[in-house]
Design an enzyme around this catalytic site. Structure first.
Site, PDB file in Angstrom:
ATOM      1  N   ARG A  92      -4.787  15.931  30.245  1.00 33.06           N
ATOM      2  CA  ARG A  92      -5.925  16.027  29.390  1.00 33.06           C
ATOM      3  C   ARG A  92      -6.858  16.665  30.004  1.00 33.06           C
ATOM      4  NH1 ARG A  92      -5.645   9.900  26.815  1.00 33.06           N
ATOM      5  NH2 ARG A  92      -4.375  10.738  24.876  1.00 33.06           N
ATOM      6  N   ARG A 100      -6.312  12.126  21.491  1.00 35.65           N
ATOM      7  CA  ARG A 100      -7.127  11.629  22.225  1.00 35.65           C
ATOM      8  C   ARG A 100      -7.878  13.011  22.643  1.00 35.65           C
ATOM      9  NH1 ARG A 100      -7.956   5.636  22.375  1.00 35.65           N
ATOM     10  NH2 ARG A 100      -5.961   5.534  23.650  1.00 35.65           N
ATOM     11  N   ASP A 155      -9.098   6.051  28.900  1.00 37.58           N
ATOM     12  CA  ASP A 155      -8.182   6.768  27.826  1.00 37.58           C
ATOM     13  C   ASP A 155      -9.642   7.332  27.407  1.00 37.58           C
ATOM     14  OD1 ASP A 155      -6.372   6.316  28.192  1.00 37.58           O
ATOM     15  OD2 ASP A 155      -6.476   4.110  27.273  1.00 37.58           O
ATOM     16  N   LYS A 186      -6.084  -1.206  20.687  1.00 34.75           N
ATOM     17  CA  LYS A 186      -4.275  -0.581  21.134  1.00 34.75           C
ATOM     18  C   LYS A 186      -3.315  -1.533  22.431  1.00 34.75           C
ATOM     19  CE  LYS A 186      -3.463   4.583  21.675  1.00 34.75           C
ATOM     20  NZ  LYS A 186      -1.962   3.520  23.207  1.00 34.75           N
ATOM     21  N   ARG A 246       6.882  12.342  30.432  1.00 39.35           N
ATOM     22  CA  ARG A 246       6.049  10.970  31.246  1.00 39.35           C
ATOM     23  C   ARG A 246       7.075  10.410  32.678  1.00 39.35           C
ATOM     24  NH1 ARG A 246       1.913   8.864  27.205  1.00 39.35           N
ATOM     25  NH2 ARG A 246       0.939   8.357  29.106  1.00 39.35           N
ATOM     26  N   LYS A 296      -0.858  12.048  30.772  1.00 38.60           N
ATOM     27  CA  LYS A 296      -1.184  11.540  29.641  1.00 38.60           C
ATOM     28  C   LYS A 296      -0.596  11.755  28.266  1.00 38.60           C
ATOM     29  CE  LYS A 296      -3.487   8.239  31.205  1.00 38.60           C
ATOM     30  NZ  LYS A 296      -2.583   6.753  31.442  1.00 38.60           N
TER      31      LYS A 296
HETATM   32  C1  S3P Z   1      -2.904   1.857  28.958  1.00 39.54           C
HETATM   33  C2  S3P Z   1      -2.964   1.933  30.251  1.00 39.54           C
HETATM   34  C3  S3P Z   1      -3.690   3.695  30.561  1.00 39.54           C
HETATM   35  C4  S3P Z   1      -3.705   3.973  29.640  1.00 39.54           C
HETATM   36  C5  S3P Z   1      -3.281   4.209  28.210  1.00 39.54           C
HETATM   37  C6  S3P Z   1      -3.108   1.941  27.696  1.00 39.54           C
HETATM   38  C7  S3P Z   1      -1.756   0.026  28.764  1.00 39.54           C
HETATM   39  O1  S3P Z   1      -2.660   3.911  31.109  1.00 39.54           O
HETATM   40  O2  S3P Z   1      -4.272   5.667  29.026  1.00 39.54           O
HETATM   41  O3  S3P Z   1      -3.628   4.551  26.876  1.00 39.54           O
HETATM   42  O4  S3P Z   1      -1.681  -1.047  27.830  1.00 39.54           O
HETATM   43  O5  S3P Z   1      -1.515  -0.672  29.735  1.00 39.54           O
HETATM   44  P1  S3P Z   1      -1.837   3.236  32.944  1.00 39.54           P
HETATM   45  O6  S3P Z   1      -3.133   2.612  33.108  1.00 39.54           O
HETATM   46  O7  S3P Z   1      -1.031   3.213  33.246  1.00 39.54           O
HETATM   47  O8  S3P Z   1      -2.876   4.832  33.436  1.00 39.54           O
END
Ligand code: S3P
Length: 422
Positions: free
Chosen positions: A342, A384, A311, A21, A121, A338
């Site tokens: 969570r 999740r 995650d 993703k 958020r 998140k």
């Molecule tokens: C992500 C960074 C993470 C993660 C998110 C995707 C990204 O968040 O939790 O699902 O693609 O940069 P943070 O590192 O900002 O906590």
């Protein structure tokens, strides 16, 4: 949609999960501001990544998709156009944060909104460093908000919270700034932005905890192959460990070191996991991962490893519930911000299924080994959480019902179909 699941045993399977993703979002974004046509394969066609596509289409970029293949006809660094109306990021925090970095230095204003969860958020963590660069925003610290296009200058910024989204927003804004932009992080977070920017002809220099972005005149379109998402693979890895007499292999999974905290933590618990056929796909390390049924023991996890498995923390909690002895998770307060809280969602759901689990301010204390029984559990509309509870259901007696389970489409369309096939 409510889904009903029951226990499993003796699963022997080889599965593939869809593309990463984080990397899928970045491939669209960099393709959109590059010169030329970026061709992506292995793209994750989930709701979050489709939100990124639709936002960049609204910014005037032509993007064609057929399944997991995407072509992005880049507008160049300075070629995005003022959108008509709001850019709607849906449920996607990555779209909102990274796109804010790109839009802060444009010569037009635009407004961003999203769903009920996205509107809670925190954005101040992105606005604060971007304001130091000269960016201007409307006065609210959550979506909906307006970005007023501004002239930016480079800064050096030390991240107060470990966040790849914040780091990436600053580095992407750095593409439009005068002078160099440096982000300092005390704990490493995922580095896909840095790796992909360099692939597209950007100038990102990484030295210890410093990542520096120097401005370039243009980015150049690339062919990007996206590996399978370790965050999606994690549900099958933990299932393979917990379901008796099982062995599950997940093929071609991205094993970038900034993402493999879950493998290190499970190994520390005594998990039988092997990693084979290592290779590189699209500048990222990839491997097949095999998880075999294992007797796990409780461990302590702290802030040094959490960003490398942020995650996967919900499904890690399920592994801890099945382990013998106590697991203590600390330094994980970011989990509260998140798609849902969570910590609260997993503690409540697993407790309802019979686990001995206590929520703390920055993590959980889990006394493993209590047998799980089926229950009706809320997903809190968090993909999740829903998939982690499905893993718990596979080792519970009786039936587990998961409410609002269709939220899995955010990151893993087809999860329950694949799960049932096992
Ligand atoms: C992500 C960074 C993470 C993660 C998110 C995707 C990204 O968040 O939790 O699902 O693609 O940069 P943070 O590192 O900002 O906590």
């Amino acid at each position: 949609m409510t889904i009903t699941l029951s226990g499993k045993s003796n699963v022997h399977a080889v599965v593939s999960v869809a593309g990463d993703k984080s990397i899928s979002h970045r491939a669209i974004m960099l393709g959109a501001i590059a010169d030329g046509v970026t061709e992506i394969d292995g793209f994750l066609p989930s709701q979050d990544c489709l939100s990124t596509i639709s936002c960049f289409q609204k910014l005037g970029v032509t993007i064609e998709r057929a399944g997991d293949r995407v072509r992005v006809f880049g507008n160049g660094l300075r070629g995005l156009q003022k959108p008509a109306g709001f850019l709607d990021v849906g449920n996607s925090g990555t779209t909102m944060r990274l796109m804010t970095g790109i839009l802060a230095g444009q010569n037009f204003d635009c407004a961003i909104t999203g769903d009920a969860s996205i509107q809670k958020r925190p954005m101040e963590r992105v606005f604060a460093p971007l304001r130091q660069m000269g960016a201007r925003f409307s006065n609210n610290s959550t979506a909906p908000f307006t970005i007023y296009g501004s002239t930016l200058r480079g800064i050096e910024y030390t991240l107060p919270v470990a966040s790849a989204q914040v780091k990436s927003a600053i580095l992407l804004a750095g593409l439009y700034a005068e002078g160099v932009t440096t982000v300092v992080e005390s704990v490493a977070t995922r580095n896909h932005t840095e790796l992909m920017l360099n692939m597209f002809g950007g100038k990102i220099c990484k030295r210890e905890q410093y990542s520096t972005c120097a401005p370039v005149s243009k980015l150049i379109a690339q062919k990007v192959s996206i590996p399978s998402d370790i965050s999606s693979a994690a549900f099958f890895i933990v299932a393979g460990l917990l379901i008796p007499d099982s062995e599950i292999t997940i093929e071609r999974v991205g094993v970038n070191h900034t993402r493999t905290g879950i493998l290190d933590s499970l190994a520390q618990m005594g998990a039988d996991i092997s990693i084979n056929n290592r290779c590189q796909i699209g500048g990222e390390p990839v491997a097949d991962i095999t998880a075999r049924a294992s007797r796990l023991r409780g461990i302590s996890l702290g802030p040094d490893i959490i960003p490398r498995m942020i995650d996967e923390a919900p499904v890690f909690a399920v592994a801890a519930v099945a382990a013998q002895g106590q697991t203590i998770i600390t330094g994980a307060q970011e989990l509260k911000y998140k798609e849902s809280n969570r910590i609260g969602a997993m503690a409540a759901g697993l407790a309802k299924m019979g686990a001995n689990i206590v929520e703390t301010d920055d993590g959980m204390i889990i006394n493993g080994g209590a047998p799980l029984r089926g229950a009706t559990v809320m997903s809190h509309n968090d993909h999740r959480v829903a998939m982690s509870i499905a893993v718990a259901a596979s080792i519970a007696s009786g039936r587990t019902r998961i409410n609002d389970a269709d939220c899995v489409d955010i990151s893993f369309p087809g999860f329950f179909e694949l799960w049932r096939k096992l």
